[in-house]
Design a protein around this motif. Structure first.
Motif, PDB file in Angstrom:
ATOM      1  N   GLN A 178     -16.507 -55.671  15.530  1.00  0.00           N
ATOM      2  CA  GLN A 178     -17.518 -55.874  15.240  1.00  0.00           C
ATOM      3  C   GLN A 178     -17.812 -54.473  14.854  1.00  0.00           C
ATOM      4  N   LYS A 179     -19.403 -54.362  13.876  1.00  0.00           N
ATOM      5  CA  LYS A 179     -19.669 -52.936  14.146  1.00  0.00           C
ATOM      6  C   LYS A 179     -21.297 -53.316  14.106  1.00  0.00           C
ATOM      7  N   LEU A 180     -22.600 -52.790  15.622  1.00  0.00           N
ATOM      8  CA  LEU A 180     -23.742 -52.310  15.553  1.00  0.00           C
ATOM      9  C   LEU A 180     -23.962 -51.873  14.223  1.00  0.00           C
ATOM     10  N   GLN A 181     -25.225 -52.084  13.054  1.00  0.00           N
ATOM     11  CA  GLN A 181     -26.029 -51.801  12.450  1.00  0.00           C
ATOM     12  C   GLN A 181     -27.142 -51.292  13.154  1.00  0.00           C
ATOM     13  N   GLY A 182     -28.001 -51.215  13.642  1.00  0.00           N
ATOM     14  CA  GLY A 182     -29.027 -51.173  14.197  1.00  0.00           C
ATOM     15  C   GLY A 182     -29.637 -49.806  14.608  1.00  0.00           C
ATOM     16  N   VAL A 183     -28.291 -49.396  15.331  1.00  0.00           N
ATOM     17  CA  VAL A 183     -28.822 -48.383  16.365  1.00  0.00           C
ATOM     18  C   VAL A 183     -28.613 -47.025  14.734  1.00  0.00           C
ATOM     19  N   SER A 184     -27.338 -46.871  13.978  1.00  0.00           N
ATOM     20  CA  SER A 184     -27.255 -45.600  12.957  1.00  0.00           C
ATOM     21  C   SER A 184     -28.891 -46.325  12.020  1.00  0.00           C
ATOM     22  N   THR A 185     -29.361 -47.243  11.554  1.00  0.00           N
ATOM     23  CA  THR A 185     -29.990 -47.089  11.079  1.00  0.00           C
ATOM     24  C   THR A 185     -31.431 -46.799  11.329  1.00  0.00           C
ATOM     25  N   ALA A 186     -31.529 -46.750  13.002  1.00  0.00           N
ATOM     26  CA  ALA A 186     -33.024 -46.434  13.798  1.00  0.00           C
ATOM     27  C   ALA A 186     -32.527 -44.668  13.020  1.00  0.00           C
ATOM     28  N   ARG A 187     -31.422 -44.235  13.832  1.00  0.00           N
ATOM     29  CA  ARG A 187     -31.308 -42.738  13.376  1.00  0.00           C
ATOM     30  C   ARG A 187     -31.379 -42.707  12.390  1.00  0.00           C
ATOM     31  N   GLU A 188     -30.904 -43.219  10.711  1.00  0.00           N
ATOM     32  CA  GLU A 188     -31.520 -42.595   9.426  1.00  0.00           C
ATOM     33  C   GLU A 188     -32.940 -42.583   9.182  1.00  0.00           C
ATOM     34  N   VAL A 189     -33.653 -43.239   9.837  1.00  0.00           N
ATOM     35  CA  VAL A 189     -34.735 -43.807   9.521  1.00  0.00           C
ATOM     36  C   VAL A 189     -35.792 -42.579  10.502  1.00  0.00           C
ATOM     37  N   TYR A 190     -35.566 -42.456  11.541  1.00  0.00           N
ATOM     38  CA  TYR A 190     -36.058 -41.425  11.972  1.00  0.00           C
ATOM     39  C   TYR A 190     -36.431 -40.300  11.104  1.00  0.00           C
ATOM     40  N   GLU A 191     -34.495 -39.990  10.242  1.00  0.00           N
ATOM     41  CA  GLU A 191     -34.552 -38.614   9.564  1.00  0.00           C
ATOM     42  C   GLU A 191     -36.067 -38.904   8.329  1.00  0.00           C
ATOM     43  N   VAL A 192     -35.822 -39.869   7.762  1.00  0.00           N
ATOM     44  CA  VAL A 192     -36.720 -39.280   7.070  1.00  0.00           C
ATOM     45  C   VAL A 192     -38.085 -39.320   7.868  1.00  0.00           C
ATOM     46  N   LEU A 193     -38.352 -40.048   8.449  1.00  0.00           N
ATOM     47  CA  LEU A 193     -39.801 -39.986   9.125  1.00  0.00           C
ATOM     48  C   LEU A 193     -40.087 -38.809   9.820  1.00  0.00           C
ATOM     49  N   THR A 194     -38.440 -37.985  10.158  1.00  0.00           N
ATOM     50  CA  THR A 194     -39.216 -36.506  10.960  1.00  0.00           C
ATOM     51  C   THR A 194     -39.580 -35.924   9.376  1.00  0.00           C
ATOM     52  N   TYR A 195     -39.137 -35.925   8.161  1.00  0.00           N
ATOM     53  CA  TYR A 195     -38.610 -34.961   7.454  1.00  0.00           C
ATOM     54  C   TYR A 195     -40.093 -35.643   7.134  1.00  0.00           C
ATOM     55  N   ARG A 196     -40.785 -36.408   7.201  1.00  0.00           N
ATOM     56  CA  ARG A 196     -42.054 -36.341   5.979  1.00  0.00           C
ATOM     57  C   ARG A 196     -42.996 -36.793   6.703  1.00  0.00           C
ATOM     58  N   GLY A 197     -42.551 -36.870   7.976  1.00  0.00           N
ATOM     59  CA  GLY A 197     -44.062 -36.379   9.178  1.00  0.00           C
ATOM     60  C   GLY A 197     -44.520 -37.207   9.316  1.00  0.00           C
ATOM     61  N   TRP A 198     -43.453 -38.849   8.969  1.00  0.00           N
ATOM     62  CA  TRP A 198     -44.862 -39.994   8.954  1.00  0.00           C
ATOM     63  C   TRP A 198     -44.233 -40.127  10.774  1.00  0.00           C
ATOM     64  N   GLN A 199     -43.643 -39.502  11.677  1.00  0.00           N
ATOM     65  CA  GLN A 199     -43.602 -39.984  12.562  1.00  0.00           C
ATOM     66  C   GLN A 199     -44.410 -41.201  13.662  1.00  0.00           C
ATOM     67  N   GLU A 200     -45.477 -40.230  13.808  1.00  0.00           N
ATOM     68  CA  GLU A 200     -46.683 -40.799  14.498  1.00  0.00           C
ATOM     69  C   GLU A 200     -47.398 -42.685  13.691  1.00  0.00           C
ATOM     70  N   LEU A 201     -47.076 -42.453  13.108  1.00  0.00           N
ATOM     71  CA  LEU A 201     -47.367 -44.106  11.895  1.00  0.00           C
ATOM     72  C   LEU A 201     -46.891 -44.884  12.293  1.00  0.00           C
ATOM     73  N   PHE A 202     -45.359 -45.033  12.805  1.00  0.00           N
ATOM     74  CA  PHE A 202     -44.240 -45.274  13.477  1.00  0.00           C
ATOM     75  C   PHE A 202     -43.343 -45.706  14.950  1.00  0.00           C
ATOM     76  N   PRO A 203     -44.256 -46.298  15.945  1.00  0.00           N
ATOM     77  CA  PRO A 203     -44.080 -45.672  16.651  1.00  0.00           C
ATOM     78  C   PRO A 203     -43.061 -46.480  17.571  1.00  0.00           C
ATOM     79  N   LEU A 204     -42.370 -47.751  16.362  1.00  0.00           N
ATOM     80  CA  LEU A 204     -41.733 -49.111  16.671  1.00  0.00           C
ATOM     81  C   LEU A 204     -40.493 -48.033  16.641  1.00  0.00           C
ATOM     82  N   LEU A 205     -40.821 -48.108  15.765  1.00  0.00           N
ATOM     83  CA  LEU A 205     -39.075 -47.358  14.962  1.00  0.00           C
ATOM     84  C   LEU A 205     -38.453 -45.902  16.098  1.00  0.00           C
ATOM     85  N   SER A 206     -39.148 -45.037  16.030  1.00  0.00           N
ATOM     86  CA  SER A 206     -39.370 -43.613  16.882  1.00  0.00           C
ATOM     87  C   SER A 206     -38.853 -43.686  17.489  1.00  0.00           C
TER      88      SER A 206
END
Ligand code: NAD
Ligand code: 13P
Length: 352
Positions: free
Chosen positions: A298-326
C-alpha cells in the motif's frame, strides 16, 4: 440513456472496497449493468499465482483487502484496455503518482461520452503550476471528471460501518447525482457539492496534516497538541485552497471531505501510522523504508503531496504563510527534526 457500465481503475485497499460498494449497487439497480470490471496492476503473489487470477478465483483481494468477499459481479482484469471496454462510467482509484501514466495508456481507448470520477487524493505539479488529479484525468482523456472524497478509511467501509462522503462536481449536477446513486448505500451516505477544487483539495491536503499528527503521536505528545496541529492544519488547508482557487467555499470544509476526513485520517490512517514510526525512530529511517516495511505494497500519499505543495509554496513565495505544510516536508526530507512540528510560536500567519 439505456444503461451504464462501470469500470474501476485500481485495486488497492480503497480500490477494492470501492469496487465492492459499487458492485453491491449495480447488482440491484436496473440502470446499471451488474458486472463491474476492476483493473488490476498485475503482480505475482508469494505463492507464484497472479493477483488478478487469485481475485477472480477467491472473489477476494488477498493482498490489499484480505478476508472480504468483493461480490461475484466484480471481475478483475489486468488488461487496462479490456477493463474499460464499453464502460461509460470510469472510477479512478490508484495512488496519485501512477495516474498520469495510466491515463496516457487510455487515450483513444474510451467509449465516447464516458464520464469519470476520481477517488484519488493527491496533486501533480507541472511546469505551468499545480494540477489537481481530476483535471489531469479530464484534460488527458477529454472527459468530464467529478471527485469523491470523505472520511473513508477503506477497511471500515469494507465491513459496512456507517460513513459519509462528498462528491465534488463542476456545473453538471445530473451527472453528480448519477455518481451519488452509484455509491450510496444505507451505510455510505453521499452528498454532492458544486466545488470540485475545494472537495479535492480537502482530500489531498489532509494527508499532509495526518503526517503532522502522526509525528505528534510518535513524540508522545497528548491530545491538546494533536488537536492544535489539526486546527492549524485545517486553517492552512483552507487558506492554501482559496489562494489557489478563489472559488473554493468555506462550507466545503464542514462536509465529510473536510473536517471529517481530517479527523479520521489523523486518528486512524496510514499516513499517521507511518509518521508515528518515523518520529519514534528519531527520523533515522526514511519514509520510503518505513512505507515498504509497514504497508506491504500500500502507498502513502502524504509525503509526496507535502513535496508537491512545497514546490508550489516556494515557487509562489507563500512559504511563510504555511508553516505547518512547509515544516512537514522539511521533516520528511530530514532537513528538520520531527520535534519542529510543534514550533509555531515564532510565526503564526494571520489569514484574513
Ligand atoms: P493502496 O495504497 O492500497 O495500493 C497501492 C496500489 O498501487 C495497488 O493496487 C498496487 O497494485 C498499485 N500499484 C503499485 N505500483 C503501481 C504502478 N506502477 N502502476 C499502477 N499501480 C501500481 O491503494 P488505495 O488505498 O486504493 O489508494 C488509492 C487512492 O485512494 C489514494 O489516492 C488514496 O489516498 C485514496 N484513498 C485511500 C483510502 C484508504 O483507506 N485506503 C481511503 C480514501 C482514499
Ligand atoms: P490514509 O491514506 O492515511 O490511510 O488515509 C485514508 C483516507 O484517505 C481516509 O479517508
Amino acid at each position: 440513456h439505456a444503461k451504464y457500465r462501470v469500470a474501476v481503475i485500481g485495486s488497492g485497499n480503497w480500490g477494492s472496497v470501492a469496487s465492492r460498494l459499487i458492485a453491491s449497487n449495480t447488482a440491484k439497480l436496473p440502470s446499471f449493468y451488474d458486472e463491474v470490471r476492476m483493473w488490476v496492476f498485475e503482480e505475482i503473489l508469494p505463492t507464484g499465482r497472479k493477483l488478478s487470477e487469485s481475485i477472480n478465483e477467491q472473489n477476494e483481494n488477498c493482498k490489499y483487502l484480505p478476508g472480504i468477499k468483493l461480490g461475484t459481479n466484480v471481475i478483475a482484469d489486468p488488461d487496462l484496455e479490456s477493463a474499460v471496454k464499453d464502460a461509460n462510467m470510469l472510477v479512478f482509484v490508484t495512488p496519485h503518482q501512477f495516474v498520469e501514466g495510466i491515463c496516457k495508456k487510455l487515450v483513444g481507448k474510451l467509449t465516447p461520452g464516458a464520464e469519470a470520477i476520481s477517488l484519488i487524493k493527491g496533486m501533480e505539479v507541472k511546469m505551468e503550476g499545480p494540477c489537481m488529479i481530476s483535471k489531469l484525468i479530464a484534460d488527458t482523456l477529454g472527459i468530464n471528471c467529478c471527485v469523491l472524497m470523505g472520511a473513508n478509511i477503506a477497511n471500515e467501509i469494507a465491513v459496512e460501518e456507517f460513513s459519509e462522503a462528498t462528491i465534488g462536481y463542476r456545473k453538471d449536477k445530473e451527472v453528480a447525482n448519477r455518481w451519488a446513486k452509484l455509491f450510496t448505500t444505507p451505510y455510505f451516505l453521499v452528498s454532492v457539492a458544486e466545488d470540485i477544487e475545494g472537495v479535492e483539495l480537502c482530500g489531498t491536503l489532509k494527508n499532509i496534516v495526518a503526517i503532522a499528527a502522526g509525528l505528534v503521536d510518535g513524540l508522545d505528545m497528548g491530545n491538546n497538541t494533536k488537536a492544535a496541529i489539526m486546527r492549524i492544519g485545517l486553517r492552512e488547508m483552507r487558506a492554501f485552497s482559496k489562494l489557489l482557487f478563489p472559488s473554493v467555499r468555506d462550507n466545503t470544509f464542514f462536509e465529510s471531505c473536510g473536517v471529517a476526513d481530517l479527523i479520521t485520517t489523523c486518528l486512524g490512517g496510514r499516513n499517521r501510522r507511518v509518521a508515528e514510526a518515523f518520529a519514534r525512530n528519531g527520523g533515522k529511517r526514511s519514509f520510503d523504508e518505513l512505507e515498504a516495511e509497514m504497508l506491504r505494497g500500500q502507498k502513502l500519499q502524504g509525503v509526496s503531496t507535502a513535496r508537491e505543495v512545497y514546490e508550489v509554496l516556494t515557487y509562489r513565495g507563500w512559504q511563510e504563510l504555511f508553516p505547518l505544510l512547509s515544516t512537514v516536508h522539511e521533516i520528511c526530507i530530514g532537513q528538520l527534526p520531527p520535534t519542529s512540528i510543534v514550533e509555531y510560536s515564532e510565526h503564526t500567519p494571520n489569514f484574513s
